[in-house]
Design a protein around this motif. Structure first.
Motif, PDB file in Angstrom:
ATOM      1  N   PHE A 121      39.899 -42.752   7.088  1.00  0.00           N
ATOM      2  CA  PHE A 121      40.855 -42.089   6.201  1.00  0.00           C
ATOM      3  C   PHE A 121      41.993 -43.030   5.801  1.00  0.00           C
ATOM      4  CE2 PHE A 121      44.599 -38.897   6.405  1.00  0.00           C
ATOM      5  CZ  PHE A 121      44.739 -38.928   5.028  1.00  0.00           C
ATOM      6  N   LEU A 122      42.729 -43.544   6.774  1.00  0.00           N
ATOM      7  CA  LEU A 122      43.899 -44.381   6.484  1.00  0.00           C
ATOM      8  C   LEU A 122      43.560 -45.864   6.355  1.00  0.00           C
ATOM      9  CD1 LEU A 122      46.463 -42.598   8.822  1.00  0.00           C
ATOM     10  CD2 LEU A 122      46.300 -42.447   6.338  1.00  0.00           C
ATOM     11  N   ASN A 123      42.314 -46.214   6.675  1.00  0.00           N
ATOM     12  CA  ASN A 123      41.826 -47.589   6.499  1.00  0.00           C
ATOM     13  C   ASN A 123      42.712 -48.605   7.230  1.00  0.00           C
ATOM     14  OD1 ASN A 123      39.890 -49.357   5.454  1.00  0.00           O
ATOM     15  ND2 ASN A 123      41.160 -49.876   3.687  1.00  0.00           N
ATOM     16  N   ILE A 124      43.083 -48.271   8.474  1.00  0.00           N
ATOM     17  CA  ILE A 124      43.900 -49.150   9.304  1.00  0.00           C
ATOM     18  C   ILE A 124      43.039 -50.300   9.823  1.00  0.00           C
ATOM     19  CG2 ILE A 124      45.372 -49.302  11.352  1.00  0.00           C
ATOM     20  CD1 ILE A 124      46.495 -47.484   9.170  1.00  0.00           C
ATOM     21  N   GLN A 125      43.574 -51.519   9.792  1.00  0.00           N
ATOM     22  CA  GLN A 125      42.828 -52.669  10.313  1.00  0.00           C
ATOM     23  C   GLN A 125      42.413 -52.440  11.764  1.00  0.00           C
ATOM     24  OE1 GLN A 125      45.436 -56.033   7.920  1.00  0.00           O
ATOM     25  NE2 GLN A 125      44.681 -56.513   9.954  1.00  0.00           N
ATOM     26  N   LEU A 153      42.511 -39.584  16.835  1.00  0.00           N
ATOM     27  CA  LEU A 153      43.200 -38.307  16.630  1.00  0.00           C
ATOM     28  C   LEU A 153      44.499 -38.265  17.436  1.00  0.00           C
ATOM     29  CD1 LEU A 153      40.096 -35.938  17.014  1.00  0.00           C
ATOM     30  CD2 LEU A 153      41.142 -36.648  14.885  1.00  0.00           C
ATOM     31  N   VAL A 154      44.438 -38.810  18.644  1.00  0.00           N
ATOM     32  CA  VAL A 154      45.610 -38.831  19.521  1.00  0.00           C
ATOM     33  C   VAL A 154      46.722 -39.675  18.912  1.00  0.00           C
ATOM     34  CG1 VAL A 154      46.468 -39.505  21.801  1.00  0.00           C
ATOM     35  CG2 VAL A 154      44.198 -38.491  21.584  1.00  0.00           C
ATOM     36  N   VAL A 155      46.364 -40.824  18.345  1.00  0.00           N
ATOM     37  CA  VAL A 155      47.354 -41.725  17.739  1.00  0.00           C
ATOM     38  C   VAL A 155      48.086 -41.019  16.598  1.00  0.00           C
ATOM     39  CG1 VAL A 155      47.661 -43.821  16.378  1.00  0.00           C
ATOM     40  CG2 VAL A 155      46.196 -43.853  18.406  1.00  0.00           C
ATOM     41  N   ILE A 156      47.330 -40.364  15.717  1.00  0.00           N
ATOM     42  CA  ILE A 156      47.963 -39.669  14.590  1.00  0.00           C
ATOM     43  C   ILE A 156      48.878 -38.559  15.088  1.00  0.00           C
ATOM     44  CG2 ILE A 156      47.498 -38.089  12.677  1.00  0.00           C
ATOM     45  CD1 ILE A 156      45.302 -39.785  11.774  1.00  0.00           C
ATOM     46  N   GLU A 157      48.411 -37.815  16.061  1.00  0.00           N
ATOM     47  CA  GLU A 157      49.177 -36.673  16.561  1.00  0.00           C
ATOM     48  C   GLU A 157      50.472 -37.110  17.251  1.00  0.00           C
ATOM     49  OE1 GLU A 157      48.533 -32.848  19.554  1.00  0.00           O
ATOM     50  OE2 GLU A 157      46.828 -34.085  18.974  1.00  0.00           O
ATOM     51  N   HIS A 158      50.455 -38.288  17.896  1.00  0.00           N
ATOM     52  CA  HIS A 158      51.611 -38.710  18.700  1.00  0.00           C
ATOM     53  C   HIS A 158      52.255 -39.992  18.166  1.00  0.00           C
ATOM     54  CE1 HIS A 158      50.744 -35.638  21.674  1.00  0.00           C
ATOM     55  NE2 HIS A 158      49.477 -36.024  21.688  1.00  0.00           N
ATOM     56  N   ILE A 159      52.107 -40.272  16.888  1.00  0.00           N
ATOM     57  CA  ILE A 159      52.655 -41.498  16.320  1.00  0.00           C
ATOM     58  C   ILE A 159      54.179 -41.565  16.470  1.00  0.00           C
ATOM     59  CG2 ILE A 159      52.887 -40.586  13.974  1.00  0.00           C
ATOM     60  CD1 ILE A 159      51.777 -44.143  14.985  1.00  0.00           C
ATOM     61  N   ALA A 160      54.850 -40.414  16.405  1.00  0.00           N
ATOM     62  CA  ALA A 160      56.310 -40.398  16.555  1.00  0.00           C
ATOM     63  C   ALA A 160      56.711 -40.851  17.956  1.00  0.00           C
ATOM     64  CB  ALA A 160      56.862 -39.007  16.267  1.00  0.00           C
ATOM     65  N   ASP A 161      55.983 -40.412  18.991  1.00  0.00           N
ATOM     66  CA  ASP A 161      56.271 -40.821  20.374  1.00  0.00           C
ATOM     67  C   ASP A 161      56.008 -42.316  20.568  1.00  0.00           C
ATOM     68  OD1 ASP A 161      56.945 -38.236  20.966  1.00  0.00           O
ATOM     69  OD2 ASP A 161      55.060 -37.750  21.980  1.00  0.00           O
ATOM     70  N   ASN A 185      54.466 -45.880   8.868  1.00  0.00           N
ATOM     71  CA  ASN A 185      54.905 -44.913   7.850  1.00  0.00           C
ATOM     72  C   ASN A 185      53.721 -44.161   7.251  1.00  0.00           C
ATOM     73  OD1 ASN A 185      57.563 -45.689   8.245  1.00  0.00           O
ATOM     74  ND2 ASN A 185      57.548 -47.188   6.568  1.00  0.00           N
ATOM     75  N   ASN A 186      52.620 -44.875   7.003  1.00  0.00           N
ATOM     76  CA  ASN A 186      51.426 -44.234   6.436  1.00  0.00           C
ATOM     77  C   ASN A 186      50.849 -43.183   7.389  1.00  0.00           C
ATOM     78  OD1 ASN A 186      51.398 -45.595   4.006  1.00  0.00           O
ATOM     79  ND2 ASN A 186      50.051 -47.232   4.734  1.00  0.00           N
ATOM     80  N   ILE A 187      50.870 -43.506   8.681  1.00  0.00           N
ATOM     81  CA  ILE A 187      50.346 -42.553   9.669  1.00  0.00           C
ATOM     82  C   ILE A 187      51.301 -41.376   9.824  1.00  0.00           C
ATOM     83  CG2 ILE A 187      49.665 -42.218  12.082  1.00  0.00           C
ATOM     84  CD1 ILE A 187      48.931 -45.207  12.163  1.00  0.00           C
ATOM     85  N   ALA A 188      52.605 -41.682   9.892  1.00  0.00           N
ATOM     86  CA  ALA A 188      53.608 -40.650  10.161  1.00  0.00           C
ATOM     87  C   ALA A 188      53.706 -39.614   9.041  1.00  0.00           C
ATOM     88  CB  ALA A 188      54.974 -41.305  10.381  1.00  0.00           C
ATOM     89  N   LYS A 189      53.374 -39.999   7.810  1.00  0.00           N
ATOM     90  CA  LYS A 189      53.530 -39.047   6.712  1.00  0.00           C
ATOM     91  C   LYS A 189      52.402 -38.009   6.661  1.00  0.00           C
ATOM     92  CE  LYS A 189      51.404 -41.858   2.999  1.00  0.00           C
ATOM     93  NZ  LYS A 189      51.686 -42.587   1.761  1.00  0.00           N
ATOM     94  N   VAL A 190      51.379 -38.191   7.491  1.00  0.00           N
ATOM     95  CA  VAL A 190      50.280 -37.218   7.532  1.00  0.00           C
ATOM     96  C   VAL A 190      50.666 -36.061   8.457  1.00  0.00           C
ATOM     97  CG1 VAL A 190      47.863 -36.828   8.108  1.00  0.00           C
ATOM     98  CG2 VAL A 190      48.566 -39.025   7.140  1.00  0.00           C
ATOM     99  N   ASP A 191      50.638 -34.856   7.920  1.00  0.00           N
ATOM    100  CA  ASP A 191      50.898 -33.654   8.716  1.00  0.00           C
ATOM    101  C   ASP A 191      49.590 -33.240   9.369  1.00  0.00           C
ATOM    102  OD1 ASP A 191      51.614 -31.268   9.830  1.00  0.00           O
ATOM    103  OD2 ASP A 191      51.971 -30.223   7.939  1.00  0.00           O
ATOM    104  N   PHE A 192      49.481 -33.528  10.641  1.00  0.00           N
ATOM    105  CA  PHE A 192      48.213 -33.349  11.357  1.00  0.00           C
ATOM    106  C   PHE A 192      48.147 -31.982  12.035  1.00  0.00           C
ATOM    107  CE2 PHE A 192      45.047 -34.710  14.686  1.00  0.00           C
ATOM    108  CZ  PHE A 192      44.058 -35.059  13.798  1.00  0.00           C
TER     109      PHE A 192
END
Length: 328
Positions: A121-125, A153-161, A185-192
């Motif tokens: 989805f986010l095409n992260i390296q 999934l865990v990374v997206i859900e807890h990116i703020a932490d 920023n790209n990960i954080a803007k996704v409302d998971f």
């Protein structure tokens, strides 16, 4: 199998990134839209399946005539049946296979996006993805079902932490400082989340009465939609009569089995999969109803008979032209 999910998830992830760039940041809504697009792509194959069923029904009628004419002579029945298939250009092994193949490709592709959001989805390296997963593990987060593949999934859900504990993570030796701020920023803007439920939660890991126990509504709704769609298709096939109706009469166990499989699947995997399953079931039911009205078995069968007549007359005319040229 894992590589298949990654490969097939790429095109669906590309669509989701395009939607994200348009300002659609809710992951559940993105799943809904992509599932809708996938269902629209599958409409031609669904129509083809409807026509294929009518063609099969038509062929069954012709095969019964052969069986009645050569009753007791199995070899002759087989010869005449094969000759019929050859004349009609019909292959019973292909009937309904293509639409089913398309459905599996779409299913695996969407699961690939949901299971691997950083990759597809986010095409992260890959190196950034591995560092982020290391950071999540350092913070003692566990993947759903303790399966490594769900750590994205865990990374997206807890990116703020992860961002909040950046200094401690870097001090542990994890190279979080090598990841550009734009990636965070790209990960954080996704409302998971969906209705406040994190989409990485697995229903069977949540006990009733605990926080997010409302997640159990997802497998319940999913089972109802799957059962409803299967029952509707079975009833429609029974009403059509003939071979399709006879086949539908023995599909009761399969209908219940599909609903049970849906329940197990959605209970045992992250809630994002359940969202897809519900939406897919509802859209599948709507598609079946609409296509069933526009391409009812009687209408399709009538059209098949007309096409057969046109094709037969065309062959006859070609034979006459050849004979006329030979006579001259």
């Amino acid at each position: 199998m894992e590589s298949l999910y990654v490969i097939l998830g790429k095109p669906f992830g590309l669509v989701m990134r395009a939607l994200l760039s348009m300002g659609i940041t809710n992951y559940a809504l993105l799943i809904v839209i992509v599932t809708l697009i996938a269902r629209l792509i599958m409409i031609p194959s669904s129509i083809g399946q409807q026509k294929g069923m009518a063609k099969t029904q038509r062929m069954q009628a012709k095969i019964r005539k052969i069986q009645e004419k050569y009753a007791g002579d199995q070899r002759k029945i087989q010869e005449e049946t094969q000759a019929l298939y050859q004349r009609e250009g019909y292959n019973p092994m292909n009937a309904g296979c293509a639409p089913l193949l398309v459905q599996f490709i779409v299913l695996f592709g969407l699961i690939g996006v949901i299971w691997y959001p950083l990759t597809n989805f986010l095409n992260i390296q890959e190196n950034y993805r591995e560092i982020l997963i290391e950071a999540a593990k350092f913070l003692k987060y566990q993947a759903p079902l303790k399966q490594e593949r769900f750590f994205e999934l865990v990374v997206i859900e807890h990116i703020a932490d992860i961002q909040a504990n950046k200094a401690a993570i870097i001090a542990s030796g994890i190279k979080l400082d090598t990841i550009p701020e734009a990636v965070f920023n790209n990960i954080a803007k996704v409302d998971f989340t969906a209705f406040g439920i994190p989409l990485g939660i697995v229903p069977k890991e949540v006990k009733f009465g605990e926080q997010y126990s409302i997640v159990w509504a997802i497998p319940v709704i999913s089972t109802i939609t799957t059962l409803g769609s299967s029952l509707y298709s079975t009833i429609k096939q029974k009403k059509s009569g003939g071979a399709a109706g006879q086949a539908a009469a023995s599909m009761g166990c399969m209908t219940v089995g599909m609903a049970a499989m849906s329940l197990y699947f959605v209970v045992s995997y992250p809630a994002g999969i359940g969202v897809y399953w519900i939406v897919s079931g509802l859209l599948g039911l709507a598609s079946t109803v609409i296509i069933g009205q526009l391409y009812s078995p009687k209408k399709v069968l009538a059209r098949v008979m007309v096409d057969e007549t046109i094709e037969r007359r065309s062959r006859e005319n070609n034979i006459k032209l050849v004979h006329n040229k030979e006579d001259k």
